[in-house]
Design a protein around this motif. Structure first.
Motif, PDB file in Angstrom:
ATOM      1  N   THR A 111       0.842  -1.197   0.000  1.00 53.11           N
ATOM      2  CA  THR A 111       0.000   0.000   0.000  1.00 53.11           C
ATOM      3  C   THR A 111       0.876   1.246   0.000  1.00 53.11           C
ATOM      4  N   HIS A 366      -2.413  -2.600  11.868  1.00 53.58           N
ATOM      5  CA  HIS A 366      -2.502  -2.891  10.435  1.00 53.58           C
ATOM      6  C   HIS A 366      -1.274  -2.319   9.741  1.00 53.58           C
ATOM      7  N   PRO A 368       0.172  -2.788   5.980  1.00 54.70           N
ATOM      8  CA  PRO A 368       0.092  -3.397   4.642  1.00 54.70           C
ATOM      9  C   PRO A 368       1.324  -3.130   3.780  1.00 54.70           C
ATOM     10  N   SER A 392      -1.733  -7.930   9.529  1.00 54.91           N
ATOM     11  CA  SER A 392      -2.521  -7.298  10.594  1.00 54.91           C
ATOM     12  C   SER A 392      -2.419  -8.141  11.848  1.00 54.91           C
ATOM     13  N   TYR A 403      -1.919 -12.061  11.185  1.00 57.47           N
ATOM     14  CA  TYR A 403      -2.364 -12.519   9.853  1.00 57.47           C
ATOM     15  C   TYR A 403      -1.483 -11.854   8.802  1.00 57.47           C
ATOM     16  N   PHE A 405      -0.584 -11.244   4.660  1.00 61.09           N
ATOM     17  CA  PHE A 405      -1.292 -11.202   3.393  1.00 61.09           C
ATOM     18  C   PHE A 405      -0.602 -11.974   2.272  1.00 61.09           C
ATOM     19  N   ASN A 408      -1.459 -15.758   3.472  1.00 57.42           N
ATOM     20  CA  ASN A 408      -2.597 -16.008   4.371  1.00 57.42           C
ATOM     21  C   ASN A 408      -2.163 -16.746   5.638  1.00 57.42           C
ATOM     22  N   LYS A 441     -11.468  -9.306  10.322  1.00 57.98           N
ATOM     23  CA  LYS A 441     -12.050  -9.017   9.012  1.00 57.98           C
ATOM     24  C   LYS A 441     -13.153  -7.967   9.110  1.00 57.98           C
ATOM     25  N   TRP A 444     -11.368  -4.681   9.394  1.00 55.90           N
ATOM     26  CA  TRP A 444     -10.901  -4.229   8.083  1.00 55.90           C
ATOM     27  C   TRP A 444     -12.010  -3.480   7.354  1.00 55.90           C
ATOM     28  N   ILE A 451      -6.048  -3.644   1.765  1.00 53.96           N
ATOM     29  CA  ILE A 451      -5.480  -4.989   1.787  1.00 53.96           C
ATOM     30  C   ILE A 451      -4.663  -5.187   0.516  1.00 53.96           C
ATOM     31  N   THR A 453      -3.121  -6.928  -2.501  1.00 57.54           N
ATOM     32  CA  THR A 453      -3.388  -8.191  -3.200  1.00 57.54           C
ATOM     33  C   THR A 453      -2.663  -8.287  -4.534  1.00 57.54           C
TER      34      THR A 453
END
Length: 463
Positions: A111, A366, A368, A392, A403, A405, A408, A441, A444, A451, A453
């Motif tokens: 991010t 958080h 990212p 996160s 967790y 990203f 997972n 979640k 979020w 998030i 991806t």
């Protein structure tokens, strides 16, 4: 004549009663140390660093053993403290840029980071300034070029820089009024004491010295004391210890000044650090890892509150708190309400006043983006290349879930039994894992947390 005197006395008595009814608002001092680890102070158990003035102050109020920074590095933690909001709300996630480390090692496009805190956020000094406080920032700011534009009346050495290029003159990237002191930590306090010595109204001092952030530039006269001491649980750097020691001396000067001006008993003092200690320079055993990581060593920090006659001395609390709680707690003690504010922390006044012992809530982090490792041969992170990869974290009660990203990946720890975060219970406690994942979640979604991806086409190093 008697009637006139009687009327005069009634009016005088009325004024006197009204004056007594008016609440006396406390002065506010937030001491936000840079990179000071959870056990880098005596009151948290260090047998190496000597911090008698900080220890003395901690004994006058309530110490939180589970105190957290809201991020594991400088800028986002400071943005959270100032706004009272989680990182997704202000977008400051790191020190620019978010693409830290080698591109070939990053599986995802991180991010984009917000480098300067948006002025659309109404922050703590602005609210206090609007309510009659004189506001002063002293030391590291890191959120914009000029803290004066964000609600401070006085700025002592604060700018966008995250560290000084030198603790000795010329300081190069730190603009500060000269004084009798040479060492930067001493000079910041010298100017802060001038502010405290002359201010006539209720004041807010955001004392945030650059110490004990790198560069490790010792106070030479103090180093021999620590060279003679035995190291203790990963703490043994005499040069760094001299910086801690000197910082403590300066806090002692601040205490003395408050007492000399008879301000001490009516000053709410918050002591904390912006993130965990710098692993490799100092360690926080039994906590895992250090600054930049979302294991406990990166986010758990020394934390206490003092306000004589309002907060009893020698109090301890195991309640998990974060620096997000500083903003609402200060407003509560100052008697300030602002319906336009949307704060994610909670006032700790009920705990500090011993009205309750718990807060029924979860804490969230958080991140990212990526933070590269300092030393691939000496770390306690998830892998040797990064202090943290995008992810996160949630803590609820004694349980903490990570967790990530990229894969997972999930890690679950019971901190009451495993403060070292070594025994991953994600598979053996599936119900607790699912419970915390569901809460995360939902968070979020509620915060519109970004998030990552998108795959990084340059990624080749599949460790």
């Amino acid at each position: 004549m008697k009637k006139l005197i009687t009327v005069f006395l009634v009016v005088l008595l009325s004024w006197s009663c009204e004056a007594k009814l008016e609440p006396i608002v406390p002065n506010i001092i937030v001491i936000n140390i840079d990179d000071m680890g959870w056990k880098d102070v005596g009151f948290m158990g260090s047998k190496y660093y000597e911090t008698p003035n900080i220890d003395y102050l901690s004994n006058l109020g309530m110490v939180f053993s589970n105190g957290y920074a809201s991020a594991s590095n400088c800028a986002p933690s400071r943005a959270c403290l100032m706004t009272g909001q989680w990182t997704p709300r202000h977008g400051v996630y790191t020190v620019t840029p978010s693409t830290r480390g080698n591109s070939k090692d990053r599986k995802l496009i991180p991010t984009k980071n917000t480098h300067t805190l948006s002025p659309e956020h109404k922050i703590l000094p602005q609210v206090l300034q609007e309510n009659g406080y004189v506001t002063c920032h002293a030391g590291k700011w890191h959120l914009s070029d000029n803290p004066i534009e964000y609600g401070f009346d006085v700025n002592i050495g604060g700018g966008h820089n995250g560290l000084p290029k030198s603790y000795y003159p010329p300081y190069k990237n730190v603009k500060i009024e000269k004084g009798n002191s040479q060492y930067l930590t001493d000079l910041v306090m010298e100017n802060a004491l001038k502010f405290v010595d002359t201010v006539q109204k209720p004041f807010y001092l955001n004392y945030s010295p650059y110490a004990v952030h790198v560069p490790i530039m010792p106070v030479d006269s103090i180093v021999p004391k620590y060279e003679k001491k035995s190291s203790w649980k990963g703490q043994g750097n005499a040069k760094y210890a001299s910086m801690v020691d000197n910082l403590d001396r300066n806090i002692g000067l601040l205490i003395d000044k408050l007492k000399a001006r008879k301000l001490f008993d009516n000053t709410l003092i918050v002591f904390t650090s912006d993130n965990g200690g710098l692993y490799g320079i100092t360690k926080q055993k039994p906590l895992r890892a250090g600054k930049g990581s979302y294991y406990e060593g990166g986010i758990r920090v020394p934390f206490f509150f003092v306000l004589n006659k309002k907060i009893n001395p020698n109090l301890k609390s195991d309640t998990p708190i974060s620096n997000l709680d500083v903003f609402p707690t200060i407003l509560d003690y100052a008697g300030i309400t602002d319906d336009q504010l949307k704060l994610d922390g909670q006032s700790l006044k009920p705990i500090l006043q011993e009205k309750t012992e718990i807060l029924d809530r979860s804490l969230y982090w958080h991140f990212p983006i990526y933070l590269e490792a300092y030393n691939v041969k000496d770390n306690e992170t998830r892998d040797v290349l990064f202090r943290t990869r995008p992810g996160s974290v949630i803590r609820k009660g004694d349980w903490k879930l990570h967790y990530y990203f990229e894969d997972n990946g999930v890690e679950l720890y019971n901190l009451s039994e495993d403060i070292e975060e070594r025994n991953n219970l994600a598979e053996t406690c599936p119900e607790k894992t699912e419970e915390l994942l569901k809460l995360l979640k939902t968070w979020w979604k509620d915060t519109n947390a970004p998030i990552p991806t998108t795959k990084n086409p340059e990624y080749i190093n599949k460790i």
